[in-house]
Write a protein that holds these residues in place. Structure first.
Motif, short mmCIF file in Angstrom:
data_model
loop_
_atom_site.label_atom_id
_atom_site.label_comp_id
_atom_site.label_asym_id
_atom_site.label_seq_id
_atom_site.Cartn_x
_atom_site.Cartn_y
_atom_site.Cartn_z
N MET A 55 0.82 -1.22 0.00
CA MET A 55 0.00 0.00 0.00
C MET A 55 0.85 1.27 0.00
O MET A 55 0.85 2.07 0.94
CB MET A 55 -1.00 0.00 1.16
CG MET A 55 -1.93 -1.22 1.18
SD MET A 55 -3.00 -1.37 -0.27
CE MET A 55 -4.31 -0.23 0.19
N MET A 56 1.57 1.48 -1.10
CA MET A 56 2.35 2.69 -1.32
C MET A 56 1.49 3.92 -1.02
O MET A 56 0.29 3.91 -1.25
CB MET A 56 2.80 2.70 -2.80
CG MET A 56 3.54 3.93 -3.25
SD MET A 56 3.78 3.95 -5.06
CE MET A 56 5.25 2.99 -5.23
N GLN A 81 4.61 9.82 -6.78
CA GLN A 81 4.90 9.88 -8.22
C GLN A 81 5.33 8.50 -8.70
O GLN A 81 6.14 7.84 -8.04
CB GLN A 81 6.01 10.89 -8.48
CG GLN A 81 6.31 11.14 -9.93
CD GLN A 81 5.22 11.93 -10.65
OE1 GLN A 81 4.57 12.78 -10.06
NE2 GLN A 81 5.01 11.63 -11.91
N ALA A 82 4.80 8.05 -9.83
CA ALA A 82 5.15 6.74 -10.37
C ALA A 82 6.63 6.71 -10.73
O ALA A 82 7.10 7.56 -11.49
CB ALA A 82 4.33 6.43 -11.62
N PRO A 83 7.38 5.75 -10.19
CA PRO A 83 8.78 5.63 -10.59
C PRO A 83 8.89 5.28 -12.08
O PRO A 83 8.17 4.42 -12.58
CB PRO A 83 9.31 4.49 -9.72
CG PRO A 83 8.38 4.43 -8.54
CD PRO A 83 7.04 4.82 -9.10
N ASP A 118 7.46 -0.79 -4.41
CA ASP A 118 7.17 -1.47 -3.15
C ASP A 118 6.13 -2.56 -3.36
O ASP A 118 5.28 -2.82 -2.50
CB ASP A 118 6.72 -0.46 -2.08
CG ASP A 118 6.91 -1.00 -0.66
OD1 ASP A 118 7.70 -1.94 -0.48
OD2 ASP A 118 6.25 -0.47 0.26
N ALA A 119 6.17 -3.19 -4.54
CA ALA A 119 5.26 -4.29 -4.85
C ALA A 119 5.59 -5.48 -3.97
O ALA A 119 6.76 -5.74 -3.67
CB ALA A 119 5.37 -4.66 -6.33
N ALA A 120 4.56 -6.20 -3.55
CA ALA A 120 4.77 -7.32 -2.63
C ALA A 120 4.18 -8.62 -3.15
O ALA A 120 4.69 -9.69 -2.83
CB ALA A 120 4.14 -7.00 -1.28
N SER A 174 3.48 -14.11 -2.99
CA SER A 174 4.58 -13.13 -2.86
C SER A 174 5.33 -13.05 -4.17
O SER A 174 5.40 -14.03 -4.93
CB SER A 174 5.53 -13.55 -1.75
OG SER A 174 6.15 -14.78 -2.08
N ILE A 175 5.90 -11.89 -4.44
CA ILE A 175 6.84 -11.79 -5.55
C ILE A 175 8.01 -12.68 -5.21
O ILE A 175 8.47 -12.71 -4.06
CB ILE A 175 7.25 -10.33 -5.80
CG1 ILE A 175 6.05 -9.56 -6.37
CG2 ILE A 175 8.47 -10.25 -6.73
CD1 ILE A 175 6.30 -8.11 -6.66
#
Length: 186
Positions: free
Chosen positions: A8-9, A14-16, A118-120, A180-181
């Motif tokens: 939950m960014m 701002q999108a990287p 920060d994708a999980a 999970s990634i």
């Protein structure tokens, strides 16, 4: 299988930026060239996760509907393909064709993009506005494999509808839950 929720960014992040291989076209693509006129969905997915497999047909359908409304769709797989060879780029291209994706399916081999977002988990959804500011992150809907709830994409669709029609997006957002990634050297 352990369930992993989204991180939950923070909203308004701002999108990287990124430049990744599009397994469908075989060429490198950047966020800037793929973003939509009204907004952009970035979905971290993979080929083998049962949670992604569960939403795939509806995801492809929703993407087609909202691309017509100016929302760009981008899928990214960041899994370790040494340990999970079914997520390799050549198989990503096959999966995109099988599922009827009308959006690029990018390969994040270094996993730097997943870390920047920060994708999980897979699936993990992010919606950015026309200026690439985060307005939604979390689940597609309440459906999960085996829970009997139909896959509708309601949560993401509600956010996209609000964005397209310049309405306020509900800040009460539920994390996605999935596999999970698969990190290299976690």
């Amino acid at each position: 299988m352990a369930l992993t929720p989204s991180n939950m960014m923070a909203l308004d992040t701002q999108a990287p930026s990124f430049k990744l291989l599009d397994t469908v076209s075989g060429s490198d693509k950047t966020l800037e060239e793929l973003k939509g006129a009204k907004g952009t969905v970035i979905a971290f997915i993979c080929n083998h996760c049962p949670f992604v497999v569960h939403v795939n047909p509806k995801l492809a359908e929703v993407a087609r509907q909202y691309q017509e409304k100016g929302i760009g769709f981008i899928a990214i797989s960041s899994n370790d393909v040494e340990k999970y060879p079914q997520d390799a780029p050549h198989l990503m291209k096959e999966k995109a064709s099988e599922e009827g994706y009308t959006f690029p399916y990018l390969y994040d081999g270094t996993q730097k993009v997943a870390k920047a977002y920060d994708a999980a988990c897979t699936p993990d959804f992010y919606l950015f506005d026309e200026n690439l500011k985060l307005v939604y992150r979390g689940q597609f809907d309440d459906s999960r494999p085996g829970n009997g709830i139909p896959v509708t994409g309601t949560d993401l669709k509600n956010a996209m509808d609000a964005l397209v029609h310049n309405r306020e997006i509900d800040k009460n957002q539920k994390p996605s839950i999935g596999c999970s990634i698969k990190w290299v050297n976690p």
